[in-house]
Design a protein around this motif. Structure first.
Motif, mmCIF file in Angstrom:
data_model
loop_
_atom_site.group_PDB
_atom_site.id
_atom_site.type_symbol
_atom_site.label_atom_id
_atom_site.label_comp_id
_atom_site.label_asym_id
_atom_site.label_seq_id
_atom_site.Cartn_x
_atom_site.Cartn_y
_atom_site.Cartn_z
ATOM 1 N N TYR A 1 47.179 83.712 -76.409
ATOM 2 C CA TYR A 1 47.647 82.579 -76.914
ATOM 3 C C TYR A 1 46.600 81.473 -76.306
ATOM 4 O O TYR A 1 45.895 81.600 -75.308
ATOM 5 C CB TYR A 1 48.890 82.233 -76.232
ATOM 6 C CG TYR A 1 50.069 83.033 -76.791
ATOM 7 C CD1 TYR A 1 50.488 83.120 -78.013
ATOM 8 C CD2 TYR A 1 50.467 84.257 -75.861
ATOM 9 C CE1 TYR A 1 51.692 83.825 -78.511
ATOM 10 C CE2 TYR A 1 51.550 84.994 -76.256
ATOM 11 C CZ TYR A 1 52.085 84.745 -77.401
ATOM 12 O OH TYR A 1 53.038 85.600 -78.003
ATOM 13 N N PRO A 2 46.487 80.419 -77.154
ATOM 14 C CA PRO A 2 45.557 79.261 -76.886
ATOM 15 C C PRO A 2 46.068 78.472 -75.701
ATOM 16 O O PRO A 2 47.224 78.535 -75.557
ATOM 17 C CB PRO A 2 45.581 78.341 -78.128
ATOM 18 C CG PRO A 2 46.416 79.006 -79.174
ATOM 19 C CD PRO A 2 47.095 80.227 -78.578
ATOM 20 N N GLY A 3 45.067 77.928 -74.637
ATOM 21 C CA GLY A 3 45.583 77.503 -73.690
ATOM 22 C C GLY A 3 44.876 76.111 -73.277
ATOM 23 O O GLY A 3 43.884 75.844 -74.214
ATOM 24 N N CYS A 4 45.225 75.212 -72.677
ATOM 25 C CA CYS A 4 44.763 73.970 -72.370
ATOM 26 C C CYS A 4 44.629 73.782 -70.784
ATOM 27 O O CYS A 4 45.686 73.851 -70.302
ATOM 28 C CB CYS A 4 45.159 72.986 -72.997
ATOM 29 S SG CYS A 4 44.837 71.141 -72.676
ATOM 30 N N SER A 5 43.593 73.243 -70.275
ATOM 31 C CA SER A 5 43.599 72.866 -68.868
ATOM 32 C C SER A 5 43.416 71.346 -68.691
ATOM 33 O O SER A 5 42.435 70.873 -69.427
ATOM 34 C CB SER A 5 42.612 73.804 -68.102
ATOM 35 O OG SER A 5 41.383 73.518 -68.472
ATOM 36 N N VAL A 6 43.981 70.727 -67.776
ATOM 37 C CA VAL A 6 43.726 69.516 -67.621
ATOM 38 C C VAL A 6 43.241 69.095 -66.179
ATOM 39 O O VAL A 6 43.759 69.461 -65.233
ATOM 40 C CB VAL A 6 45.198 68.621 -67.458
ATOM 41 C CG1 VAL A 6 45.059 67.087 -67.306
ATOM 42 C CG2 VAL A 6 45.993 68.892 -68.803
#
Length: 121
Positions: A1-6
């Protein structure tokens, strides 16, 4: 699954984003060289980075548009009965053709690529 880190720090963010992509592209290019093919992955990665860098200013800032001039122009055109000569309403636009020409401009002027394969209807 695509993910995003902040990540709050811009430099740490770039390091965390670039290292995995550069490493993968480098490994794929080495594999392509060993196979006797032309390495293209790093070139594609550079084009993607260039595109995202040029778009970043527009996607990371808040924009407020005023439409007073457009409303005044529309009203004046209606008053002069020139609405058949001057098309102001965006609902009348051929959006499919607009997007195709827009993408050709991105490929030509930002990515410096040929657009021979692009088809405009």
């Amino acid at each position: 699954y695509p993910g995003c880190s902040v990540v709050a720090n811009r430099y740490i963010y770039h390091v965390l984003c670039v290292i995995p992509h550069v490493f993968r592209a480098f490994v794929i290019d080495i594999f392509l060289r060993l196979r006797g093919s032309k390495p293209i992955t790093m070139k594609l990665l550079k084009g993607g980075i260039k595109l995202f860098t040029s778009v970043a200013a527009f996607t990371t800032h808040e924009w407020t548009f005023q439409r007073h001039n457009c409303s005044d122009l529309r009203r004046k055109v209606k008053m002069l009965n020139d609405s058949n000569m001057v098309k102001i309403d965006s609902r009348d636009m051929d959006w499919e053709k607009y997007v195709a020409v827009y993408l050709m401009g991105i490929r030509k002027f930002i990515l410096k690529q040929d657009f021979k394969s692009t088809v405009i209807k």
